[in-house]
Scaffold this motif. Structure first.
Motif, PDB file in Angstrom:
ATOM      1  N   THR A  71       0.831  -1.212   0.000  1.00 43.57           N
ATOM      2  CA  THR A  71       0.000   0.000   0.000  1.00 43.57           C
ATOM      3  C   THR A  71       0.862   1.256   0.000  1.00 43.57           C
ATOM      4  OG1 THR A  71      -1.741  -1.182   1.196  1.00 43.57           O
ATOM      5  CG2 THR A  71      -1.833   1.221   1.201  1.00 43.57           C
ATOM      6  N   LEU A  72       1.872   1.292   0.872  1.00 47.13           N
ATOM      7  CA  LEU A  72       2.760   2.454   0.922  1.00 47.13           C
ATOM      8  C   LEU A  72       3.525   2.624  -0.384  1.00 47.13           C
ATOM      9  CD1 LEU A  72       4.196   2.107   4.553  1.00 47.13           C
ATOM     10  CD2 LEU A  72       2.553   3.805   3.735  1.00 47.13           C
ATOM     11  N   ALA A  73       4.051   1.521  -0.912  1.00 46.01           N
ATOM     12  CA  ALA A  73       4.810   1.591  -2.158  1.00 46.01           C
ATOM     13  C   ALA A  73       3.930   2.045  -3.323  1.00 46.01           C
ATOM     14  CB  ALA A  73       5.433   0.237  -2.467  1.00 46.01           C
ATOM     15  N   THR A  74       2.673   1.612  -3.328  1.00 42.44           N
ATOM     16  CA  THR A  74       1.762   2.014  -4.402  1.00 42.44           C
ATOM     17  C   THR A  74       1.456   3.499  -4.331  1.00 42.44           C
ATOM     18  OG1 THR A  74       0.772  -0.201  -4.409  1.00 42.44           O
ATOM     19  CG2 THR A  74      -0.484   1.580  -5.432  1.00 42.44           C
ATOM     20  N   ILE A  75       1.238   4.010  -3.125  1.00 38.82           N
ATOM     21  CA  ILE A  75       0.958   5.447  -2.975  1.00 38.82           C
ATOM     22  C   ILE A  75       2.165   6.279  -3.416  1.00 38.82           C
ATOM     23  CG2 ILE A  75       0.482   7.279  -1.304  1.00 38.82           C
ATOM     24  CD1 ILE A  75      -1.103   5.216   0.313  1.00 38.82           C
ATOM     25  N   VAL A  76       3.327   5.961  -2.858  1.00 47.04           N
ATOM     26  CA  VAL A  76       4.537   6.732  -3.182  1.00 47.04           C
ATOM     27  C   VAL A  76       4.918   6.551  -4.652  1.00 47.04           C
ATOM     28  CG1 VAL A  76       6.984   7.035  -2.657  1.00 47.04           C
ATOM     29  CG2 VAL A  76       5.356   6.594  -0.810  1.00 47.04           C
ATOM     30  N   GLY A  77       4.860   5.314  -5.144  1.00 49.49           N
ATOM     31  CA  GLY A  77       5.239   5.043  -6.523  1.00 49.49           C
ATOM     32  C   GLY A  77       4.320   5.701  -7.534  1.00 49.49           C
ATOM     33  N   THR A  78       3.020   5.710  -7.251  1.00 53.76           N
ATOM     34  CA  THR A  78       2.066   6.346  -8.168  1.00 53.76           C
ATOM     35  C   THR A  78       2.291   7.851  -8.226  1.00 53.76           C
ATOM     36  OG1 THR A  78       0.420   4.618  -7.719  1.00 53.76           O
ATOM     37  CG2 THR A  78      -0.373   6.695  -8.658  1.00 53.76           C
ATOM     38  N   LEU A  79       2.454   8.474  -7.069  1.00 53.46           N
ATOM     39  CA  LEU A  79       2.721   9.911  -7.045  1.00 53.46           C
ATOM     40  C   LEU A  79       4.048  10.235  -7.731  1.00 53.46           C
ATOM     41  CD1 LEU A  79       1.577  10.764  -3.390  1.00 53.46           C
ATOM     42  CD2 LEU A  79       0.339  11.194  -5.528  1.00 53.46           C
ATOM     43  N   ILE A 108      21.203  -8.742  -2.724  1.00 57.08           N
ATOM     44  CA  ILE A 108      22.157  -8.815  -1.625  1.00 57.08           C
ATOM     45  C   ILE A 108      22.816  -7.457  -1.384  1.00 57.08           C
ATOM     46  CG2 ILE A 108      24.106  -9.537  -3.080  1.00 57.08           C
ATOM     47  CD1 ILE A 108      24.929 -11.364  -0.722  1.00 57.08           C
ATOM     48  N   VAL A 109      23.011  -6.686  -2.463  1.00 59.03           N
ATOM     49  CA  VAL A 109      23.579  -5.345  -2.333  1.00 59.03           C
ATOM     50  C   VAL A 109      22.603  -4.435  -1.592  1.00 59.03           C
ATOM     51  CG1 VAL A 109      24.390  -3.315  -3.595  1.00 59.03           C
ATOM     52  CG2 VAL A 109      24.998  -5.612  -4.391  1.00 59.03           C
ATOM     53  N   MET A 110      21.333  -4.490  -1.986  1.00 56.43           N
ATOM     54  CA  MET A 110      20.333  -3.665  -1.319  1.00 56.43           C
ATOM     55  C   MET A 110      20.150  -4.091   0.133  1.00 56.43           C
ATOM     56  SD  MET A 110      16.406  -2.806  -2.492  1.00 56.43           S
ATOM     57  CE  MET A 110      17.014  -1.774  -3.825  1.00 56.43           C
ATOM     58  N   GLY A 111      20.185  -5.398   0.386  1.00 48.57           N
ATOM     59  CA  GLY A 111      20.021  -5.879   1.751  1.00 48.57           C
ATOM     60  C   GLY A 111      21.130  -5.394   2.663  1.00 48.57           C
ATOM     61  N   ILE A 112      22.381  -5.482   2.199  1.00 48.83           N
ATOM     62  CA  ILE A 112      23.512  -5.042   3.009  1.00 48.83           C
ATOM     63  C   ILE A 112      23.479  -3.529   3.209  1.00 48.83           C
ATOM     64  CG2 ILE A 112      26.035  -4.871   3.083  1.00 48.83           C
ATOM     65  CD1 ILE A 112      26.139  -7.544   1.634  1.00 48.83           C
ATOM     66  N   HIS A 134      10.895  -3.356   2.589  1.00 46.62           N
ATOM     67  CA  HIS A 134       9.983  -3.895   1.576  1.00 46.62           C
ATOM     68  C   HIS A 134       9.312  -2.772   0.788  1.00 46.62           C
ATOM     69  CE1 HIS A 134       9.419  -8.312   2.931  1.00 46.62           C
ATOM     70  NE2 HIS A 134      10.615  -7.874   3.277  1.00 46.62           N
ATOM     71  N   THR A 135       9.005  -1.688   1.460  1.00 44.17           N
ATOM     72  CA  THR A 135       8.439  -0.541   0.743  1.00 44.17           C
ATOM     73  C   THR A 135       9.458   0.039  -0.228  1.00 44.17           C
ATOM     74  OG1 THR A 135       7.065  -0.013   2.670  1.00 44.17           O
ATOM     75  CG2 THR A 135       7.357   1.715   1.027  1.00 44.17           C
ATOM     76  N   THR A 136      10.709   0.094   0.195  1.00 44.94           N
ATOM     77  CA  THR A 136      11.762   0.686  -0.632  1.00 44.94           C
ATOM     78  C   THR A 136      11.984  -0.090  -1.922  1.00 44.94           C
ATOM     79  OG1 THR A 136      12.887   1.569   1.331  1.00 44.94           O
ATOM     80  CG2 THR A 136      14.195   1.345  -0.680  1.00 44.94           C
ATOM     81  N   PHE A 137      12.122  -1.424  -1.819  1.00 38.63           N
ATOM     82  CA  PHE A 137      12.413  -2.160  -3.050  1.00 38.63           C
ATOM     83  C   PHE A 137      11.177  -2.378  -3.921  1.00 38.63           C
ATOM     84  CE2 PHE A 137      11.837  -5.978  -0.188  1.00 38.63           C
ATOM     85  CZ  PHE A 137      10.800  -6.582  -0.883  1.00 38.63           C
ATOM     86  N   SER A 191       3.861  -5.572  -5.875  1.00 36.74           N
ATOM     87  CA  SER A 191       4.535  -5.255  -4.613  1.00 36.74           C
ATOM     88  C   SER A 191       4.182  -6.266  -3.533  1.00 36.74           C
ATOM     89  CB  SER A 191       4.148  -3.845  -4.152  1.00 36.74           C
ATOM     90  OG  SER A 191       4.516  -2.882  -5.108  1.00 36.74           O
ATOM     91  N   PHE A 192       2.919  -6.651  -3.471  1.00 35.26           N
ATOM     92  CA  PHE A 192       2.477  -7.647  -2.491  1.00 35.26           C
ATOM     93  C   PHE A 192       3.209  -8.976  -2.700  1.00 35.26           C
ATOM     94  CE2 PHE A 192      -0.298 -11.119  -1.157  1.00 35.26           C
ATOM     95  CZ  PHE A 192      -0.633 -10.742   0.133  1.00 35.26           C
TER      96      PHE A 192
END
Length: 255
Positions: A71-79, A108-112, A134-137, A191-192
């Motif tokens: 939900t957060l990723a959809t809001i931010v990504g759509t805007l 693995i790069v993003m995780g670290i 999870h929202t970030t990726f 995203s889900f």
């Protein structure tokens, strides 16, 4: 013959994609714990799964994270997609390129990198760090999905809304968002799904007090695939299928 060849090719492709899932679903009803030989039909593994409080708890953790992060990723990504499409600002091309870099970047790069960021900020690993990660990726995937939809926009619709006296907010709510709804729903579902099956990034950013389903399943599979895992995977697949059907229903009603 051409029709037969086309049908055979499609059957081969879909068989390659869905045959493993079909096998998994069938063996979730197999009355054998350690053998691949069919021993008969049973519901025991679903009953065992329902009685496994630890597995149910981590499944609820994953559902909570997936629902909130999608939900957060959809809001931010759509805007963000609307801003990249409609407005001109310095660094726009750079920002657009960075979005694709995040999609192609190894997990693995993003995780670290996220782990180092949270440690630097002094944040305790757990629910909040997992939700932020999870929202970030997921955001770049929503941005790309919505942007692809906006590329086929009729720009004159937005201009007509402005000529009729609509504000920026009214234009977005009454004109842009209804046209974007199929892409918005697709971005949310993507995203889900990404959140529900993420292992690598979750491994780095979650703490011992908040375990999620992919990590739990991974630790269980290392000791052998148990029938409870087949049952759990079947339930997850059914849940995903229901979400897709609901999305198709609401989008059809919207049209």
């Amino acid at each position: 013959m051409k029709g037969l060849g086309r049908s055979s090719y499609l059957a081969l492709v879909f068989g390659f994609l869905y045959l493993p899932i079909a096998v998994l679903i069938i063996y979730s009803f197999n009355d054998a714990k350690y053998s691949l030989e069919w021993k008969g039909f049973t519901w025991n593994w679903y009953q065992t799964l329902w009685q496994n409080d630890d597995l149910i708890e981590v499944a609820l953790h994953s559902l909570t994270i997936a629902l909130l992060s999608a939900t957060l990723a959809t809001i931010v990504g759509t805007l963000g997609a609307v801003a990249l499409y409609r407005y001109q600002f310095s660094g726009k091309k750079l920002l657009n390129g960075l979005i694709f870099i995040l999609i192609m970047s190894p997990e693995i790069v993003m995780g670290i990198s996220l782990l180092l960021l949270f440690v630097t900020l002094g944040m305790d690993l757990g629910f909040s760090t997992l939700l932020l990660s999870h929202t970030t990726f997921s955001i770049p995937f929503v941005v790309v999905t919505v942007l692809s939809r906006m590329s086929g926009f009729d720009k004159f619709l937005i201009e007509a809304a402005k000529d009729l006296g609509a504000t920026e907010f009214q234009t977005f709510i009454k004109v842009i968002l209804p046209l974007l709804m199929p892409a918005v729903v697709a971005g949310w579902l993507l995203s889900f799904t990404l959140s529900m099956d993420d292992v690598i990034i979750s491994f780095f950013v979650t703490g011992p007090d908040y375990e999620v389903l992919p990590l739990k399943v991974y630790s269980m599979v290392r000791l052998g695939v148990k029938p409870e895992i087949n049952a759990l995977s079947t339930v997850m697949f059914a849940l995903t299928l229901v979400l897709v059907l609901l999305a198709q229903f609401f989008l059809k009603e919207k049209k």
